[in-house]
Design an enzyme around this catalytic site. Structure first.
Site, mmCIF file in Angstrom:
data_model
loop_
_atom_site.group_PDB
_atom_site.id
_atom_site.type_symbol
_atom_site.label_atom_id
_atom_site.label_comp_id
_atom_site.label_asym_id
_atom_site.label_seq_id
_atom_site.Cartn_x
_atom_site.Cartn_y
_atom_site.Cartn_z
ATOM 1 N N LYS A 206 0.840 -1.194 0.000
ATOM 2 C CA LYS A 206 0.000 0.000 0.000
ATOM 3 C C LYS A 206 0.882 1.254 0.000
ATOM 4 C CE LYS A 206 -3.466 2.327 2.757
ATOM 5 N NZ LYS A 206 -4.407 2.280 3.876
ATOM 6 N N GLU A 212 10.463 -4.741 4.504
ATOM 7 C CA GLU A 212 10.537 -6.132 4.054
ATOM 8 C C GLU A 212 10.251 -6.232 2.557
ATOM 9 O OE1 GLU A 212 8.856 -5.000 6.646
ATOM 10 O OE2 GLU A 212 8.708 -6.455 8.262
ATOM 11 N N GLY A 266 -4.818 -1.666 4.968
ATOM 12 C CA GLY A 266 -3.989 -2.806 4.546
ATOM 13 C C GLY A 266 -4.665 -4.145 4.815
ATOM 14 N N ARG A 267 -5.176 -4.323 6.037
ATOM 15 C CA ARG A 267 -5.753 -5.622 6.400
ATOM 16 C C ARG A 267 -7.165 -5.809 5.845
ATOM 17 N NH1 ARG A 267 -4.430 -2.403 10.446
ATOM 18 N NH2 ARG A 267 -6.030 -1.443 11.746
ATOM 19 N N GLU A 352 -4.627 -6.548 14.868
ATOM 20 C CA GLU A 352 -4.099 -5.253 14.437
ATOM 21 C C GLU A 352 -5.221 -4.203 14.477
ATOM 22 O OE1 GLU A 352 -0.586 -4.764 11.535
ATOM 23 O OE2 GLU A 352 -2.284 -4.163 10.319
ATOM 24 N N HIS A 383 -4.554 -32.794 18.079
ATOM 25 C CA HIS A 383 -3.416 -33.558 18.592
ATOM 26 C C HIS A 383 -2.302 -32.633 19.054
ATOM 27 C CE1 HIS A 383 -5.368 -37.209 17.260
ATOM 28 N NE2 HIS A 383 -5.785 -36.471 16.248
ATOM 29 N N LYS A 511 8.585 -0.571 13.584
ATOM 30 C CA LYS A 511 9.250 -0.354 12.292
ATOM 31 C C LYS A 511 10.277 0.767 12.429
ATOM 32 C CE LYS A 511 5.286 -1.177 9.183
ATOM 33 N NZ LYS A 511 4.430 -0.530 8.211
HETATM 34 O O1 F6P Z 1 2.066 -4.490 9.762
HETATM 35 C C1 F6P Z 1 1.739 -3.146 9.653
HETATM 36 C C2 F6P Z 1 1.262 -2.805 8.290
HETATM 37 O O2 F6P Z 1 1.199 -1.441 8.228
HETATM 38 C C3 F6P Z 1 -0.060 -3.462 7.973
HETATM 39 O O3 F6P Z 1 -1.138 -2.745 8.420
HETATM 40 C C4 F6P Z 1 0.017 -3.597 6.504
HETATM 41 O O4 F6P Z 1 -0.906 -4.523 6.064
HETATM 42 C C5 F6P Z 1 1.458 -4.024 6.340
HETATM 43 O O5 F6P Z 1 2.156 -3.268 7.290
HETATM 44 C C6 F6P Z 1 2.039 -3.829 4.969
HETATM 45 O O6 F6P Z 1 2.010 -2.501 4.578
HETATM 46 P P1 F6P Z 1 2.200 -2.096 3.065
HETATM 47 O O7 F6P Z 1 1.105 -2.696 2.270
HETATM 48 O O8 F6P Z 1 2.144 -0.588 3.049
HETATM 49 O O9 F6P Z 1 3.539 -2.596 2.605
#
Ligand code: F6P
Length: 551
Positions: A206, A212, A266-267, A352, A383, A511
């Site tokens: 987003k 990452e 995002g979620r 979240e 199990h 972060k």
């Molecule tokens: O984990 C935090 C977050 O901001 C989430 O809300 C989001 O889904 C994720 O990082 C990834 O963010 P982006 O889509 O901006 O890379």
């Protein structure tokens, strides 16, 4: 004390809890032959049985009073109508617009968002069809066989879960892979099994700033350049993002960028361009069925009276245990192997969203908010951790989810799977009394001494609550309904708890600190600017790394 814990509806529930706690669910079932009819409801062929909960009609009435007291009806409309209910980010929350049918209009600040939504959907349709039928190919002219989605959190968990869940609808010719972790193992494991000539990378972010994702995307880009040359990047990378400036800077051609908007959290983004890996894997028609299922749940949520409203009922039951029974965790137990990533998906969606302690009026809450969500597909979980569910000291509540029909009608497997599912909910509710345990042990031929030694361990307290969700088959439409059901459940809880479900400042903080720490992990000198523990951990890392490098 907050207004909520002082409110009439809250106080009434508190009082009611002391009364209803004196009864067991076992006795409630014995006394009321209509209990299932009273405490179950259906939306199309999705059945929710919530009769195995510690509640009666009065509980339900008091819980719906709580929802009315929180002005839930108004809050629902505020969300659907594009008000900026994500107050700390000053954003509207309109994931529901992404699944609104063609011809709808959803206004945000006097502008209809639907033409943009339809444009991106059309772009997704065209692109996914062209990749699937081989019109769009890789740099060397070969059709794509693998799609690697690079994203994390909401830009990975939803599409990953859905591609697994809808695998029976997936194309064997186009495999979906997901890379999310900053641990290099994740990306290298993927790169080791795909062929650069036939692999399409989707960079899904987003913000397009997430450490990452951007690091993994650059690693994948370098790999493609090494194998096929710089000019291959344009054909092998697409981006899903709200940040068009950053996607351009990364080198992704504007035609290969699938846009979405800041009013999609995002979620909650699985319905947007973030769903492209799903559309590629199962086809756009099937993706549209998922949207239609979610829209059906939206309509139900917006119109059904609270006592017949599935997301509202599930949310209120959760509040009942969280706030009045002190329950601290809730398990998601899908009896469908395809739904094995559903618990992980719901962990982000719920924790979240509602893992917050500051209310909308800047007061620290004096009541519990979201519980810990966890789970595993049945029967594997049986199990592993079900022992704690049946005989542990802390009450765990659970949602069991199961399809009537399997995609794999193979032997007796599905009958056995469902038998296990129903048996677990029954065992949780009934427990086993000492008399019942004793009768069983006698029947096994044990003598009195042996029975006395074993009886306390063979007794189960029971009265452990669960919901069961049954549906005909896990198809795209049904998955859409299920996801939307949980999204709305989360929203209802946030409204009652008076928290903003749509920001995530806690994650931002981690972060921020990680970014500050990166240069320190390259330091030639001792680190001393942190607390004692963090300094020692970094310095231990630096000295051990130096020792390894010099050995
Ligand atoms: O984990 C935090 C977050 O901001 C989430 O809300 C989001 O889904 C994720 O990082 C990834 O963010 P982006 O889509 O901006 O890379």
């Amino acid at each position: 004390m907050s207004k909520l814990t002082h409110s009439p509806a809250w106080m009434a529930l508190k009082k009611h809890k002391t009364i209803i706690s004196k009864q067991s669910m076992r006795s409630m079932f014995n006394e009321d032959a209509q209990r299932f009819e009273k405490f179950s409801l259906q939306v199309e062929n999705l059945l929710l049985d919530y009769s195995k909960n510690i509640l009666d009609t009065e509980t339900r009435a008091l819980l719906t009073d709580l929802a009315h007291q929180a002005n839930l009806g108004e809050w629902i409309e505020r969300m659907f109508n594009g008000e900026r209910i994500n107050s700390t980010e000053n954003r509207a929350v309109l994931h529901t617009a992404l699944r609104a049918p063609a011809g709808s209009s959803v206004m945000l600040d006097g502008k209809d968002v639907m033409p943009g939504v339809m444009r991106v959907k059309e772009q997704m349709r065209r692109y996914s069809e062209e990749v699937r039928n081989g019109t769009v190919r890789g740099h060397t002219g070969k059709a794509f066989t693998d799609v690697v989605n690079i994203g994390v959190g909401g830009s990975s968990l939803g599409p990953y879960m859905a591609c697994e869940a809808l695998h029976p609808y997936g194309s064997e010719k186009l495999r979906a892979h997901f890379v999310s972790n900053i641990d290099a193992v994740d990306i290298t494991e993927r790169l080791n099994v795909v062929n650069a000539e036939t692999t399409l990378f989707i960079v899904s972010s987003k913000t397009f700033t997430t450490q990452e994702t951007i690091t993994n995307a650059h690693a994948a880009r370098a790999w493609v350049v090494e194998k096929l040359g710089e000019s291959a990047v344009a054909k092998h990378f697409v981006a899903l993002s709200t940040n068009l400036e950053a996607t351009a800077k990364f080198g992704i051609h504007p035609d290969n960028v699938f846009e979405f908007w800041d009013w999609v959290g995002g979620r909650y983004s699985i319905w947007s361009a973030v769903g492209l890996p799903i559309a590629l894997h199962i086809g756009m028609d099937n993706f549209e069925k998922m949207l239609a299922g979610a829209h059906a749940m939206d309509k139900h949520f917006r119109s059904a009276p609270f006592e017949r409203n599935m997301p509202v009922i599930m949310a209120l039951i959760d509040i009942w245990y969280t706030n009045f029974f002190d329950a601290c965790s809730h398990a998601i137990l899908p009896y469908d192997h395809c739904l094995r990533r559903f618990p992980a998906y719901l962990q982000q969606l719920t924790m979240e969203s509602n893992g917050k302690s500051m209310d909308r009026d800047q007061h620290l809450v004096d009541y519990a908010t979201n519980r810990v969500i966890w789970g595993e597909a049945g029967t594997n979980g049986q199990h592993s951790f079900y022992q704690l569910i049946h005989q542990g000291t802390r009450a765990v509540t659970a949602d069991f989810l199961a399809p009537i029909m399997s995609h794999v009608p193979f032997g007796e497997h599905h009958v056995m799977l469902l038998a296990n599912c129903f048996a677990q909910t029954e065992a949780m509710m009934l427990g086993k009394t000492p008399e019942e345990a004793r009768t069983e042990l006698l029947a096994q031929g044990l003598d009195e001494a042996a029975i006395a030694a074993l009886l306390p361990y063979k007794t189960f307290p029971g009265n452990r609550p669960s919901n069961t969700l049954l549906f005909d088959k896990l198809d795209p439409y049904k998955l859409g309904m299920l996801i939307a059901l949980y999204e709305h459940k989360v929203y209802v809880q946030s409204v009652v708890w008076n928290i903003n479900a749509f920001d995530q400042w806690g994650v931002e903080y981690g972060k921020q600190l990680a970014n500050r720490l990166i240069p320190e992990l390259h330091s030639a000198k001792q680190i001393s600017q942190h607390d004692g523990s963090t300094n020692a951990l970094i310095n231990h890392y630096l000295s051990r790394r130096r020792a390894q490098q010099n050995s």
